[in-house]
Design a protein around this motif. Sequence first.
Motif, PDB file in Angstrom:
ATOM      1  N   TYR A  55      33.817  57.016  38.351  1.00  0.00           N
ATOM      2  CA  TYR A  55      33.537  55.801  37.589  1.00  0.00           C
ATOM      3  C   TYR A  55      32.867  54.748  38.477  1.00  0.00           C
ATOM      4  O   TYR A  55      33.061  54.722  39.694  1.00  0.00           O
TER       5      TYR A  55
ATOM      6  N   TYR B  47      32.669  50.471  38.216  1.00  0.00           N
ATOM      7  CA  TYR B  47      33.051  49.217  37.581  1.00  0.00           C
ATOM      8  C   TYR B  47      32.372  48.093  38.353  1.00  0.00           C
ATOM      9  O   TYR B  47      31.987  48.262  39.507  1.00  0.00           O
TER      10      TYR B  47
ATOM     11  N   GLN C 296      32.611  43.601  39.029  1.00  0.00           N
ATOM     12  CA  GLN C 296      33.350  42.362  38.824  1.00  0.00           C
ATOM     13  C   GLN C 296      32.497  41.207  39.320  1.00  0.00           C
ATOM     14  O   GLN C 296      32.300  41.050  40.535  1.00  0.00           O
TER      15      GLN C 296
ATOM     16  N   LYS D   4      36.446  39.230  34.906  1.00  0.00           N
ATOM     17  CA  LYS D   4      37.228  40.457  34.789  1.00  0.00           C
ATOM     18  C   LYS D   4      36.512  41.643  35.426  1.00  0.00           C
ATOM     19  O   LYS D   4      35.293  41.635  35.589  1.00  0.00           O
ATOM     20  N   VAL D   5      37.296  42.647  35.745  1.00  0.00           N
ATOM     21  CA  VAL D   5      36.714  43.923  36.143  1.00  0.00           C
ATOM     22  C   VAL D   5      36.160  44.582  34.882  1.00  0.00           C
ATOM     23  O   VAL D   5      36.869  44.713  33.882  1.00  0.00           O
TER      24      VAL D   5
ATOM     25  N   PHE E 130      34.088  47.859  33.063  1.00  0.00           N
ATOM     26  CA  PHE E 130      33.687  49.266  33.130  1.00  0.00           C
ATOM     27  C   PHE E 130      32.176  49.378  32.974  1.00  0.00           C
ATOM     28  O   PHE E 130      31.575  48.729  32.113  1.00  0.00           O
TER      29      PHE E 130
ATOM     30  N   PHE F 197      32.757  48.459  42.127  1.00  0.00           N
ATOM     31  CA  PHE F 197      33.843  49.347  42.535  1.00  0.00           C
ATOM     32  C   PHE F 197      33.586  50.755  42.020  1.00  0.00           C
ATOM     33  O   PHE F 197      33.300  50.947  40.838  1.00  0.00           O
TER      34      PHE F 197
ATOM     35  N   PHE G 224      40.632  53.441  43.322  1.00  0.00           N
ATOM     36  CA  PHE G 224      39.446  52.614  43.504  1.00  0.00           C
ATOM     37  C   PHE G 224      39.095  52.466  44.978  1.00  0.00           C
ATOM     38  O   PHE G 224      39.974  52.420  45.837  1.00  0.00           O
ATOM     39  N   GLY G 225      37.800  52.360  45.239  1.00  0.00           N
ATOM     40  CA  GLY G 225      37.348  51.988  46.568  1.00  0.00           C
ATOM     41  C   GLY G 225      37.472  50.489  46.781  1.00  0.00           C
ATOM     42  O   GLY G 225      37.866  49.757  45.873  1.00  0.00           O
ATOM     43  N   GLN G 226      37.132  50.053  47.982  1.00  0.00           N
ATOM     44  CA  GLN G 226      37.248  48.643  48.326  1.00  0.00           C
ATOM     45  C   GLN G 226      36.062  47.819  47.852  1.00  0.00           C
ATOM     46  O   GLN G 226      36.076  46.600  47.963  1.00  0.00           O
TER      47      GLN G 226
END
Lengths: 112, 112
Positions: A33, A35, A37, A42-43, A45, A91, A103-105
């Motif tokens: 995925y 995403y 922000q 908000k985060v 998709f 992300f 999730f990655g950083q």
Amino acid sequence: EPEVTQTPSHQVTQMGQEVILRCVPISNHLYFYWYRQILGQKVEFLVSFYNNEISEKSEIFDDQFSVERPDGSNFTLKIRSTKLEDSAMYFCASSYEGGQAFFGQGTRLTVV
Amino acid sequence: DAKTTQPPSMDCAEGRAANLPCNHSTISGNEYVYWYRQIHSQGPQYIIHGLKNNETNEMASLIITEDRKSSTLILPHATLRDTAVYYCIPNAGGTSYGKLTFGQGTILTVHP
């Protein structure tokens, strides 16, 4: 503990340029995925990818965006012609089954 | 996607239990309740999920009401590092591609 890694951590690009954000998902995961922000929001998709194809995408994920899993380990997000409003944290995430995602950083993309 | 309602912010003293509520009255029968948190713009972190039974793991406990219209995430002994935004997210889990819809969440502040 296995983790999702993203590179670069920060990318600055000029408006109109193409950028590629890179991710290495967890090795035995099946779903991938992206995403984003925007600062203070908000985060959101963007897209999910399963079995080497896009399984779902949001309205944000227009023709300027594309994803690829070129070599079985990397998962990339390409933005063809960046706009100022593309500035955000991006992300990458992966999961073995839907729902429990890692999730990655993130990559902070700044378009100037 | 099922709609969720969470209080915008909560405070908790260090060492005390933090109880974070979430209303998800429109949740579908096949949707799990997932909880994630995001510590200061880092990537979201999975905490726990459940369908209808209460769940516990090393991070937290999840209490789901019998009618599944609401749930409570419990951090039994909150620490300063638990200060984060907490999201409850209904999701069909392994039966879906795992798209997560983040709301505004609850900003939990743990103070000394």
